[in-house]
Write a protein that holds these residues in place. Structure first.
Motif, PDB file in Angstrom:
ATOM      1  N   UNK A  49      44.369  48.279  49.294  1.00  0.00           N
ATOM      2  CA  UNK A  49      44.678  47.233  48.314  1.00  0.00           C
ATOM      3  C   UNK A  49      43.922  45.955  48.650  1.00  0.00           C
ATOM      4  N   UNK A  50      43.857  45.613  49.912  1.00  0.00           N
ATOM      5  CA  UNK A  50      43.115  44.412  50.331  1.00  0.00           C
ATOM      6  C   UNK A  50      41.657  44.509  49.868  1.00  0.00           C
ATOM      7  N   UNK A  51      41.056  45.662  50.073  1.00  0.00           N
ATOM      8  CA  UNK A  51      39.661  45.880  49.690  1.00  0.00           C
ATOM      9  C   UNK A  51      39.479  45.787  48.171  1.00  0.00           C
ATOM     10  N   UNK A  52      40.364  46.429  47.418  1.00  0.00           N
ATOM     11  CA  UNK A  52      40.253  46.421  45.955  1.00  0.00           C
ATOM     12  C   UNK A  52      40.552  45.037  45.368  1.00  0.00           C
ATOM     13  N   UNK A  53      41.549  44.359  45.911  1.00  0.00           N
ATOM     14  CA  UNK A  53      41.877  43.017  45.412  1.00  0.00           C
ATOM     15  C   UNK A  53      40.713  42.059  45.658  1.00  0.00           C
ATOM     16  N   UNK A  94      36.356  26.335  37.000  1.00  0.00           N
ATOM     17  CA  UNK A  94      35.225  27.069  37.562  1.00  0.00           C
ATOM     18  C   UNK A  94      35.676  27.681  38.879  1.00  0.00           C
ATOM     19  N   UNK A  95      35.764  29.021  38.909  1.00  0.00           N
ATOM     20  CA  UNK A  95      36.168  29.701  40.141  1.00  0.00           C
ATOM     21  C   UNK A  95      35.064  29.573  41.182  1.00  0.00           C
ATOM     22  N   UNK A  96      35.447  29.217  42.392  1.00  0.00           N
ATOM     23  CA  UNK A  96      34.490  29.028  43.480  1.00  0.00           C
ATOM     24  C   UNK A  96      34.609  30.100  44.561  1.00  0.00           C
ATOM     25  N   UNK A  97      35.844  30.520  44.847  1.00  0.00           N
ATOM     26  CA  UNK A  97      36.048  31.494  45.921  1.00  0.00           C
ATOM     27  C   UNK A  97      37.386  32.192  45.734  1.00  0.00           C
ATOM     28  N   UNK A  98      37.511  33.315  46.420  1.00  0.00           N
ATOM     29  CA  UNK A  98      38.778  34.053  46.418  1.00  0.00           C
ATOM     30  C   UNK A  98      38.879  34.825  47.726  1.00  0.00           C
ATOM     31  N   UNK A  99      40.012  34.712  48.370  1.00  0.00           N
ATOM     32  CA  UNK A  99      40.232  35.406  49.633  1.00  0.00           C
ATOM     33  C   UNK A  99      41.639  35.988  49.660  1.00  0.00           C
ATOM     34  N   UNK A 100      41.745  37.194  50.174  1.00  0.00           N
ATOM     35  CA  UNK A 100      43.055  37.817  50.343  1.00  0.00           C
ATOM     36  C   UNK A 100      43.734  37.152  51.531  1.00  0.00           C
ATOM     37  N   UNK A 101      44.932  36.649  51.310  1.00  0.00           N
ATOM     38  CA  UNK A 101      45.695  35.999  52.376  1.00  0.00           C
ATOM     39  C   UNK A 101      46.664  36.988  53.000  1.00  0.00           C
ATOM     40  N   UNK A 111      52.321  43.719  46.946  1.00  0.00           N
ATOM     41  CA  UNK A 111      52.230  42.332  46.516  1.00  0.00           C
ATOM     42  C   UNK A 111      51.134  41.668  47.332  1.00  0.00           C
ATOM     43  N   UNK A 112      50.205  41.044  46.631  1.00  0.00           N
ATOM     44  CA  UNK A 112      49.027  40.451  47.260  1.00  0.00           C
ATOM     45  C   UNK A 112      49.045  38.948  47.016  1.00  0.00           C
ATOM     46  N   UNK A 113      48.787  38.189  48.063  1.00  0.00           N
ATOM     47  CA  UNK A 113      48.620  36.749  47.943  1.00  0.00           C
ATOM     48  C   UNK A 113      47.134  36.453  48.060  1.00  0.00           C
ATOM     49  N   UNK A 114      46.590  35.813  47.032  1.00  0.00           N
ATOM     50  CA  UNK A 114      45.176  35.435  46.998  1.00  0.00           C
ATOM     51  C   UNK A 114      45.063  33.917  47.086  1.00  0.00           C
ATOM     52  N   UNK A 115      44.102  33.442  47.850  1.00  0.00           N
ATOM     53  CA  UNK A 115      43.808  32.006  47.892  1.00  0.00           C
ATOM     54  C   UNK A 115      42.546  31.801  47.053  1.00  0.00           C
TER      55      UNK A 115
END
Length: 149
Positions: A49-53, A94-101, A111-115
């Protein structure tokens, strides 16, 4: 007769060497199969899930809506086309970045938390980050992002 004897001896020698070589090949094949079992051990759902998210959000940050859309459940994709998905998902920033927290899985849901890092489209506002919660579900052996429709 001498030629037949030489041929027979070389055949026997080759046959013995061939047998030893065959056992060596069989042994190597068995070791590679046993080693392969460790390679194909099931991964933890959190890792999948981390990889796919991350891949989904990377696509969205890059503006690749087709790829981001491909992570939605098959039922959602039957009900909502790509244009509908884009109009619902396109942020007013404007999206700049996304990281799985964080990823927490239980049974067939995660349940995934994204920053998410973004810049408002209006001038004068600084770039900032926010945490978003999203749900992923297991369906037909694959993890999909749950989208409401």
């Amino acid at each position: 007769m001498n030629e037949v004897m030489i041929f027979f001896r070389s055949s026997v020698t080759f046959s013995r060497f061939g047998r030893l070589k065959s056992w060596g090949i069989i042994g190597a094949a068995c070791l590679s199969v046993l080693g392969g079992c460790a390679t194909f051990a099931p991964r933890e759902p959190e890792a999948d899930v981390r990889e796919r998210a991350q891949a989904r959000w990377d696509a969205q940050v890059a503006g690749n809506w087709e790829k981001a859309y491909s992570f939605a459940t098959p039922a959602y994709r039957k009900a909502v086309d790509l244009f509908g998905f884009r109009s619902r998902s396109a942020p007013a920033v404007k999206l700049k970045s996304a990281d799985v927290v964080n990823v927490k899985c239980k049974d067939a849901t995660c349940d995934v938390t994204m920053r998410i890092g973004f810049a408002p489209l209006q001038r004068g506002y600084p770039e900032t980050t926010t945490d978003l919660e999203e749900r992923w579900i297991l369906e037909a052996g694959e993890w999909w992002r749950y989208e409401r429709f």
